[in-house]
Design a protein around this motif. Structure first.
Motif, short mmCIF file in Angstrom:
data_model
loop_
_atom_site.label_atom_id
_atom_site.label_comp_id
_atom_site.label_asym_id
_atom_site.label_seq_id
_atom_site.Cartn_x
_atom_site.Cartn_y
_atom_site.Cartn_z
N GLY A 1 0.79 -1.23 0.00
CA GLY A 1 0.00 0.00 0.00
C GLY A 1 0.82 1.28 0.00
N LEU A 2 0.35 2.26 0.76
CA LEU A 2 0.97 3.58 0.76
C LEU A 2 2.36 3.55 1.37
CD1 LEU A 2 -2.13 5.71 1.84
CD2 LEU A 2 -1.38 5.09 -0.46
N GLY A 3 2.56 2.72 2.39
CA GLY A 3 3.88 2.62 2.99
C GLY A 3 4.91 2.07 2.02
N PHE A 4 4.55 1.00 1.31
CA PHE A 4 5.48 0.42 0.35
C PHE A 4 5.77 1.39 -0.78
CE2 PHE A 4 6.50 -2.09 -3.45
CZ PHE A 4 7.61 -2.78 -2.99
N PRO B 1 -0.74 4.36 -6.05
CA PRO B 1 0.14 4.43 -4.89
C PRO B 1 1.46 5.19 -5.13
CG PRO B 1 -0.91 2.29 -4.94
CD PRO B 1 -1.31 3.00 -6.22
N PRO B 2 2.13 5.03 -6.29
CA PRO B 2 3.36 5.80 -6.48
C PRO B 2 3.13 7.31 -6.47
CG PRO B 2 3.31 3.96 -8.00
CD PRO B 2 1.95 4.03 -7.38
N GLU B 3 1.93 7.76 -6.85
CA GLU B 3 1.65 9.19 -6.81
C GLU B 3 1.64 9.70 -5.37
OE1 GLU B 3 -1.02 10.11 -10.71
OE2 GLU B 3 -1.98 8.86 -9.19
N PHE B 4 1.17 8.87 -4.46
CA PHE B 4 1.27 9.20 -3.04
C PHE B 4 2.72 9.10 -2.56
CE2 PHE B 4 1.66 8.00 1.35
CZ PHE B 4 0.81 8.88 2.01
N GLY B 5 3.40 8.02 -2.93
CA GLY B 5 4.76 7.78 -2.45
C GLY B 5 5.71 8.90 -2.79
N ARG B 6 5.59 9.46 -3.98
CA ARG B 6 6.50 10.54 -4.38
C ARG B 6 6.26 11.81 -3.55
NH1 ARG B 6 5.69 8.01 -9.53
NH2 ARG B 6 3.89 9.32 -10.00
N VAL B 7 5.00 12.09 -3.23
CA VAL B 7 4.71 13.26 -2.37
C VAL B 7 5.28 13.02 -0.98
CG1 VAL B 7 2.89 14.63 -1.31
CG2 VAL B 7 2.67 13.90 -3.69
N ALA B 8 5.08 11.82 -0.45
CA ALA B 8 5.59 11.52 0.88
C ALA B 8 7.11 11.63 0.93
CB ALA B 8 5.14 10.13 1.31
N ALA B 9 7.79 11.11 -0.10
CA ALA B 9 9.25 11.18 -0.13
C ALA B 9 9.71 12.64 -0.16
CB ALA B 9 9.78 10.42 -1.34
N PHE B 10 9.04 13.47 -0.93
CA PHE B 10 9.38 14.89 -0.96
C PHE B 10 9.23 15.52 0.42
CE2 PHE B 10 7.49 19.18 -1.09
CZ PHE B 10 8.61 19.90 -1.49
N VAL C 1 -1.08 17.70 4.36
CA VAL C 1 -1.03 17.86 2.91
C VAL C 1 -1.95 16.82 2.24
CG1 VAL C 1 0.46 17.80 0.87
CG2 VAL C 1 1.34 18.71 3.05
N PRO C 2 -2.93 17.26 1.46
CA PRO C 2 -3.80 16.30 0.78
C PRO C 2 -3.16 15.74 -0.49
CG PRO C 2 -4.53 18.54 0.31
CD PRO C 2 -3.37 18.65 1.26
N VAL C 3 -3.37 14.46 -0.70
CA VAL C 3 -2.99 13.81 -1.96
C VAL C 3 -4.25 13.08 -2.40
CG1 VAL C 3 -1.38 12.26 -3.12
CG2 VAL C 3 -0.65 13.49 -1.07
N ASP C 4 -5.14 13.82 -3.08
CA ASP C 4 -6.51 13.33 -3.21
C ASP C 4 -7.17 13.62 -4.54
OD1 ASP C 4 -6.88 16.05 -3.03
OD2 ASP C 4 -8.41 15.94 -1.47
N GLY C 5 -6.44 14.14 -5.51
CA GLY C 5 -7.05 14.44 -6.81
C GLY C 5 -8.10 15.52 -6.76
N GLY C 6 -8.11 16.31 -5.67
CA GLY C 6 -9.09 17.39 -5.52
C GLY C 6 -10.35 16.97 -4.79
N LEU C 7 -10.36 15.76 -4.20
CA LEU C 7 -11.55 15.21 -3.56
C LEU C 7 -12.06 16.11 -2.43
CD1 LEU C 7 -13.58 12.89 -2.92
CD2 LEU C 7 -11.78 11.91 -1.48
N ILE C 8 -11.17 16.56 -1.57
CA ILE C 8 -11.58 17.35 -0.41
C ILE C 8 -12.00 18.75 -0.87
CG2 ILE C 8 -10.86 18.32 1.81
CD1 ILE C 8 -8.83 15.99 1.97
#
Length: 248
Positions: A18-21, A215-224, A238-245
């Motif tokens: 998932g997001l951690g990996f 998941p990689p789209e989340f992972g890259r933000v987290a790494a940054f 920080v939201p990573v949500d495609g504009g959902l919120i």
């Protein structure tokens, strides 16, 4: 852009899938070394094999009171330093306020909330001078997700822990951030959607980008956010949500 992660060392809990990996993968791709954790030895072995020689792993449950110190020691023992932590944990099972018993609430609190606090508390003394702690939260920080009462109850409180932690460690140059994934196409979300395919279609229609995140789209933000490139980002979610919120 060089994130400045070469040679740095990170702990990634829930890092076997998932997001951690996805975050562990992004960190390794940028030259960092990682210790990933998961609840089973088999899952840990599989993740480490996929990540390569820049990764090691430890089987651990975030809800275990002894896990936090053991995990921090594992990173320092393996790599001689600790530059950051991503606290990720699988969410509680679907639930409602009125039908969820005390035991389920306590289990969720131990795993999602108190486990994260323990890991942060154990990590700070070992954290490098410009290190960072990131906690994976949920869009339920801003708006409840139907059918996930336990998660809805715990995540907003953990977001405030991030704010408080940023105040406490900021004077020494360290940072704390929260990350709010929206609907990211993980195994857990696939299971939830499988129980209600019509709901999955409706959910996609509410996302401005009209798709779930990868998941990689989340992972890259987290790494940054964990990297020196984000050195002036702290105390925020920080939201990573495609504009959902829809809220600011």
């Amino acid at each position: 852009m060089d994130l400045g992660l070469e040679g740095r060392a990170f702990l990634v809990t829930g890092g076997t899938r998932g997001l951690g990996f996805a975050t562990a993968e992004a960190l390794v791709e940028e030259g960092a070394r990682v210790v990933v954790t998961g609840r089973t030895e088999e899952g840990v072995r599989s993740a480490v094999e996929s990540l390569g020689d820049q990764a090691t792993g430890v089987a651990a449950d975030n809800g275990d009171p002894d896990a936090a110190g053991r995990l921090v020691d594992a990173v320092v023992s393996a790599y001689g330093r600790l530059d950051g932590v991503l606290v990720s944990v699988g969410g509680p099972a679907p639930s409602s306020v009125l039908t969820t018993g005390d035991d389920a609430w306590r289990a969720g609190f131990e795993s999602v909330f108190l486990g994260a606090v323990r890991i942060a508390r154990a990590a700070v003394p070992a954290l490098s001078a410009d290190g960072a702690i990131a906690m994976v939260l949920s869009s339920s920080v801003r708006s409840p997700i139907p059918g996930l009462a336990v998660s809805n109850g715990l995540r907003p409180g953990l977001a405030m822990v991030v704010k408080e932690l940023a105040d406490e460690i900021g004077p020494k140059g360290r940072r704390a951030v929260g990350i709010m994934p929206g609907r990211i196409a993980t195994e857990r979300l696939a299971r939830i959607d499988a129980a209600n395919p019509a709901g999955a279609e409706r959910n996609t229609a509410t996302i401005p980008l009209r798709r779930y995140g990868a998941p990689p789209e989340f992972g890259r933000v987290a790494a940054f956010l964990l990297s020196p490139a984000a050195a002036y980002v702290t105390g925020c979610v920080v939201p990573v949500d495609g504009g959902l919120i829809r809220a600011l």
